[in-house]
Structures are given as structure tokens and as C-alpha cells.
Design a protein around this motif. Structure first.
Motif, short mmCIF file in Angstrom:
data_model
loop_
_atom_site.label_atom_id
_atom_site.label_comp_id
_atom_site.label_asym_id
_atom_site.label_seq_id
_atom_site.Cartn_x
_atom_site.Cartn_y
_atom_site.Cartn_z
N ILE A 52 0.85 -1.19 0.00
CA ILE A 52 0.00 0.00 0.00
C ILE A 52 0.88 1.23 0.00
O ILE A 52 1.91 1.27 0.68
N PHE A 53 0.52 2.26 -0.76
CA PHE A 53 1.25 3.52 -0.68
C PHE A 53 0.28 4.69 -0.56
O PHE A 53 -0.84 4.65 -1.07
N SER A 54 0.73 5.70 0.19
CA SER A 54 -0.09 6.89 0.48
C SER A 54 0.75 8.13 0.20
O SER A 54 1.36 8.71 1.11
N PRO A 55 0.81 8.56 -1.05
CA PRO A 55 1.67 9.71 -1.38
C PRO A 55 1.05 11.03 -0.97
O PRO A 55 -0.17 11.14 -0.78
N ALA A 56 1.89 12.04 -0.83
CA ALA A 56 1.42 13.40 -0.55
C ALA A 56 2.24 14.37 -1.41
O ALA A 56 3.29 14.02 -1.93
N TYR A 95 11.24 11.65 -6.25
CA TYR A 95 9.95 11.29 -5.68
C TYR A 95 9.02 10.77 -6.78
O TYR A 95 8.31 9.78 -6.61
N GLY A 96 9.06 11.42 -7.94
CA GLY A 96 8.27 10.95 -9.07
C GLY A 96 8.65 9.56 -9.50
O GLY A 96 7.79 8.72 -9.84
N GLU A 97 9.96 9.27 -9.49
CA GLU A 97 10.43 7.92 -9.85
C GLU A 97 9.93 6.88 -8.85
O GLU A 97 9.60 5.75 -9.23
N LEU A 98 9.89 7.27 -7.57
CA LEU A 98 9.40 6.34 -6.55
C LEU A 98 7.92 6.04 -6.78
O LEU A 98 7.50 4.88 -6.69
N ILE A 99 7.14 7.06 -7.09
CA ILE A 99 5.72 6.84 -7.36
C ILE A 99 5.53 5.96 -8.58
O ILE A 99 4.68 5.06 -8.59
#
Length: 204
Positions: free
Chosen positions: A158-162, A174-178
């Protein structure tokens, strides 16, 4: 926390008459109410040496002989209150010896987060771990310990980005991680606030 929870159910979601956020955020009446309740606790509790709020982050001395320093966000996610989504309160507690300026998370002696949604729950750190408490179980007054020694799972799908607006330009990593999470078919669970996203990840 119970008083804030009751206020969220009784107050209209309207802008506060006086806007005092140093960050330029629009303050709601419930923001101001939650903040004032925490300042009232600081003024009445002699164990609290200093207090500081996300709404006006100057450190104020409360009691010269106090043992602890509190720092809080009175209503995390207030921008989604009018959607009737869950919001929360975040509190960090540091020893007077370190204060909050220049202190680290490892210096913390305790922390609490309250989640105001269909249920009102709170996670609190105690000597032997993190416990969840639920308000008004079965219509009873007060809090019931609903989970003991809660831990965050070391593995999750599960991921919960902000702050996604930063993911392409300001923080390309951060974009690469998403992109990785999406490519690996992780499940998105995003509530719009830090506190309501926390319960997606712990395990018993």
C-alpha cells in the motif's frame, strides 16, 4: 481529543473570523478551536514547560519548572473537513532538557495522533509500544484500548503519497518512486491527510 471530536460534529465548516496562520493557510473555525483547546491544556498543566503550534510556530513558555515541551498540529487535513473526510491531531512531546528547537525525533519521549472520522481513535506511545484507543465504544463514555503494541509492517503493498505536485519538477526522485509503486501494482490508499492515512499501514 474528545472535545475536538465533539466540536467537529457540532461546528459548521466556516473560515475563522481572524486569520492568523503564518504560512498563509486558510484557517477554519475548527482549526482555531482545536488549537485553543491545546493551548488551554498547556496553560493548566504544570508539567508542560513550553508549547508550540503549527498555526503559530513560536515556542511559548508555559511553566518554568515544567518537564516537557509540546509541539502540535491541531487539525491535520483541515482542507478536507468540508468533504466530510477524516482529519486528525498530531502531538509530539520532548523533554525540557532538549526542548523542540534543534531536537530530533529520537529525542522525543512520546507522541500521539488522534483520528476524527466515523470513529474517534488515537494512537499513543507508551513505555512498551504504541497503543490505539477508541472513544465511546458501545455508547460508553471515555476511551477503550482497542489495539495493543501496534507496529508498522516492514513490508507493504500500500502507498499513500502526498504533495504530488512536487513529483515531476521539484523532486524528480519522488516521481520515480511513485512510478515504481505504480509499476509494481501497489495499492493506492490516500485520504488527503497524514493522520487518516496512518491506519492503512500498521499491523497488530
Amino acid at each position: 481529543f474528545a472535545t475536538v471530536s465533539a466540536a467537529l460534529r457540532a461546528e459548521l465548516v466556516v473560515k475563522a473570523e481572524e486569520q492568523k496562520s503564518v504560512f498563509g493557510d486558510v484557517q477554519l473555525g475548527v482549526d482555531v478551536l482545536a488549537d485553543q483547546l491545546l493551548w488551554d491544556v498547556c496553560r493548566s498543566e504544570p508539567l508542560i514547560k513550553t508549547g508550540s503550534s503549527e498555526e503559530a510556530p513560536d515556542v511559548r513558555e508555559m511553566h518554568a519548572g515544567g518537564r516537557f515541551c509540546l509541539c502540535w498540529d491541531p487539525l491535520d487535513g483541515s482542507a478536507i473537513v468540508d468533504n466530510n473526510w477524516a482529519v486528525g491531531t498530531i502531538i509530539g512531546i520532548w523533554p525540557a532538557a532538549t526542548g523542540v528547537i534543534g531536537a530530533t525525533g529520537r529525542d522525543q519521549v512520546a507522541s500521539m495522533v488522534a483520528n476524527y472520522g466515523p470513529r474517534t481513535t488515537a494512537f499513543a506511545t507508551l513505555d512498551d509500544g504504541v497503543y490505539e484507543f477508541t472513544l465511546g465504544v458501545g455508547g460508553a463514555d471515555g476511551w477503550l484500548c482497542s489495539r495493543e503494541r501496534v507496529r508498522i509492517s516492514p513490508q507493504s503493498r500500500i502507498f499513500s503519497p502526498a504533495n504530488l505536485r512536487t513529483a515531476r519538477h521539484e523532486l524528480p526522485g519522488y516521481g520515480e518512486l511513485i512510478d515504481f509503486w505504480l509499476d509494481q501494482r501497489y495499492t493506492l490508499r490516500f485520504c488527503g491527510g497524514l493522520v487518516p492515512d496512518i491506519p492503512h499501514h500498521p499491523r497488530d
